[in-house]
Motif scaffolding. Structure first.
Motif, PDB file in Angstrom:
ATOM      1  N   SER A  21       0.831  -1.206   0.000  1.00 10.82           N
ATOM      2  CA  SER A  21       0.000   0.000   0.000  1.00 10.82           C
ATOM      3  C   SER A  21       0.865   1.254   0.000  1.00 10.82           C
ATOM      4  CB  SER A  21      -0.937   0.004   1.210  1.00 10.82           C
ATOM      5  OG  SER A  21      -1.834  -1.094   1.164  1.00 10.82           O
ATOM      6  N   VAL A  64       3.909   1.520  -1.171  1.00  8.98           N
ATOM      7  CA  VAL A  64       4.534   1.627  -2.494  1.00  8.98           C
ATOM      8  C   VAL A  64       3.539   2.207  -3.503  1.00  8.98           C
ATOM      9  CG1 VAL A  64       5.479   0.315  -4.430  1.00  8.98           C
ATOM     10  CG2 VAL A  64       6.205  -0.206  -2.102  1.00  8.98           C
ATOM     11  N   VAL A  65       2.304   1.718  -3.472  1.00 13.56           N
ATOM     12  CA  VAL A  65       1.278   2.221  -4.393  1.00 13.56           C
ATOM     13  C   VAL A  65       1.001   3.695  -4.126  1.00 13.56           C
ATOM     14  CG1 VAL A  65      -1.139   2.030  -5.091  1.00 13.56           C
ATOM     15  CG2 VAL A  65       0.221  -0.031  -4.729  1.00 13.56           C
ATOM     16  N   ILE A 123       2.987   5.987  -2.795  1.00  8.62           N
ATOM     17  CA  ILE A 123       4.123   6.790  -3.282  1.00  8.62           C
ATOM     18  C   ILE A 123       4.114   6.839  -4.805  1.00  8.62           C
ATOM     19  CG2 ILE A 123       6.647   6.919  -3.411  1.00  8.62           C
ATOM     20  CD1 ILE A 123       6.736   5.701  -0.609  1.00  8.62           C
ATOM     21  N   GLY A 124       3.800   5.692  -5.442  1.00  6.24           N
ATOM     22  CA  GLY A 124       3.743   5.663  -6.896  1.00  6.24           C
ATOM     23  C   GLY A 124       2.694   6.606  -7.457  1.00  6.24           C
ATOM     24  N   LEU A 125       1.509   6.651  -6.811  1.00 11.98           N
ATOM     25  CA  LEU A 125       0.462   7.561  -7.263  1.00 11.98           C
ATOM     26  C   LEU A 125       0.842   9.018  -7.025  1.00 11.98           C
ATOM     27  CD1 LEU A 125      -2.740   5.639  -6.074  1.00 11.98           C
ATOM     28  CD2 LEU A 125      -2.049   6.084  -8.438  1.00 11.98           C
ATOM     29  N   VAL A 135       3.919  10.197  -7.122  1.00 14.66           N
ATOM     30  CA  VAL A 135       4.884  10.504  -8.181  1.00 14.66           C
ATOM     31  C   VAL A 135       4.164  10.712  -9.509  1.00 14.66           C
ATOM     32  CG1 VAL A 135       6.820   9.584  -9.524  1.00 14.66           C
ATOM     33  CG2 VAL A 135       6.782   9.307  -7.041  1.00 14.66           C
ATOM     34  N   LEU A 136       3.183   9.853  -9.783  1.00 15.61           N
ATOM     35  CA  LEU A 136       2.419   9.988 -11.024  1.00 15.61           C
ATOM     36  C   LEU A 136       1.667  11.310 -11.062  1.00 15.61           C
ATOM     37  CD1 LEU A 136       1.371   8.764 -13.657  1.00 15.61           C
ATOM     38  CD2 LEU A 136      -0.438   7.636 -12.340  1.00 15.61           C
TER      39      LEU A 136
END
Length: 363
Positions: free
Chosen positions: A20, A22-23, A25-27, A29-30
């Motif tokens: 969760s 990681v997701v 942080i990924g969102l 960044v996106l």
């Protein structure tokens, strides 16, 4: 054996929490990438280097880029594109988060922020402002402010009606929203009929299509804090939102009465949607589709649903607006039309699906 099972369960929980994070942080960044990339798109012929020089000068006041502190390029990038992108992110986040909350409040996976008549109330307020000049004391923002007041008034009317006779529940909220929304739609049509104003009718129609074209820094400075604070509040309430999916009877047996909480969530959601309508007009389906995407991928736990939906909704509306800006040469498609072209087929798919709901419950 018991210790082994407990260890496996603990390991699965740690893995899920790490995934969760990681997701999330990924969102994030996106979202950052989307904001920086979206400001390079538009009908004006401006190079990427010029765009970022304007941004760097305004954000960091780098003397090397002082030549970009004024002029046509500066105005297009900093006064038009940048606030427009941030407004899109704010509206997308607000509608998505409110969609998650509304679906939990009324226990209906096909609900969205406008299910309780909020959109009809906003439309009535805007129609009255455009055709008859109501709210002229608010100046150039009269249409948006009247739409906001209409949305809020509708929300309070729904709450009042749903609590008549007995305490409000999910079913009564939906029925009250349908009734109030129908009344507001009827009055809007009546005003359009008696006004007999072709120009006013065209303006009402355009406003109901939704657009981010009127974005200003003044609007962003108002809506962005409201949406962020509202999102954080709802994120902190994930336990109550999870309980709402179980129903009032179950929540009471667990020692939690959700009646007052549901009313508070309704008012806060209406406030966030009202600001979104005030700044961007009517944009449907965002609060319906985005929560479903997150729910299908990550499950129904609102600890993940709230932040993931907010971030994905922001990214979605940013790129939807980019497409609306570039898809037509020397023209702009209202974002409400484009989103509806995507959202309506998705809505039909969800309705036609043999099983849908919260966590795969059959509907």
């Amino acid at each position: 054996m018991l210790k082994k099972i407990q260890g496996e369960g603990k390991g699965a929980s740690v893995w899920k929490a790490s995934f969760s994070i990681v997701v999330f942080i990924g969102l994030l960044v996106l979202l950052g990438f989307s904001i920086l990339a979206a400001i390079t798109f538009g009908n004006a012929d401006i190079s990427i280097q010029e765009v970022y020089r304007v941004v760097c000068y305004e954000l960091f006041h780098i003397d090397e880029f002082s030549a970009y502190g004024e002029g046509a390029v500066h105005d297009v990038v900093w006064l038009i594109r940048f606030p427009r992108v941030l407004l899109g992110a704010s509206v997308g986040m607000g509608l998505s988060v409110c969609g998650v909350v509304m679906q939990a409040v009324v226990k209906n996976p096909l609900a969205d922020p406008y299910v309780l008549g909020i959109s009809s109330g906003a439309s009535l307020g805007a129609t009255a402002a455009i055709l008859f000049g109501f709210g002229t004391l608010f100046g150039s923002n009269s249409v948006g402010i009247m739409a906001f007041l209409g949305a809020m008034a509708t929300s309070f009317a729904v709450l009042f009606i749903a609590n008549m006779g007995s305490r409000a529940n999910a079913g009564k909220l939906i029925l009250a929203g349908m009734a109030v929304g129908s009344v507001c739609s009827a009055f809007s049509s009546f005003l359009l009929y008696i006004a007999n104003d072709k120009n006013g009718t065209a303006e009402v129609t355009y406003w109901t299509m939704g657009s981010l074209g009127g974005a200003k820094w003044e609007n962003v400075q108002v809506i962005l804090p409201v949406i962020l604070i509202g999102t954080l509040i709802f994120w902190s309430q994930f336990r109550n939102l999870n309980l709402m999916l179980l129903g009032d009877e179950v929540s009471i047996t667990l020692g939690t009465d959700l009646h007052k909480v549901r009313m508070i969530y309704m008012i806060l959601s209406s406030l966030m949607v009202g600001f979104a309508v005030y700044c961007a007009g009517m944009i449907g389906f965002v609060g319906l589709i985005i929560p479903h995407v997150i729910r299908m991928v990550f499950g129904t736990d609102h600890r993940r649903m709230i932040p993931f939906s907010g971030l994905l909704g922001a990214v979605f509306l940013i790129w939807a607006d980019v497409i609306c800006r570039v898809i037509l040469e020397n023209a702009e498609m209202p974002i409400g039309i484009f989103v509806s072209m995507i959202g309506a087929p998705c809505f039909i798919y969800l309705m036609a699906k043999k099983s849908y709901g919260f966590g795969g419950d059959k509907g």
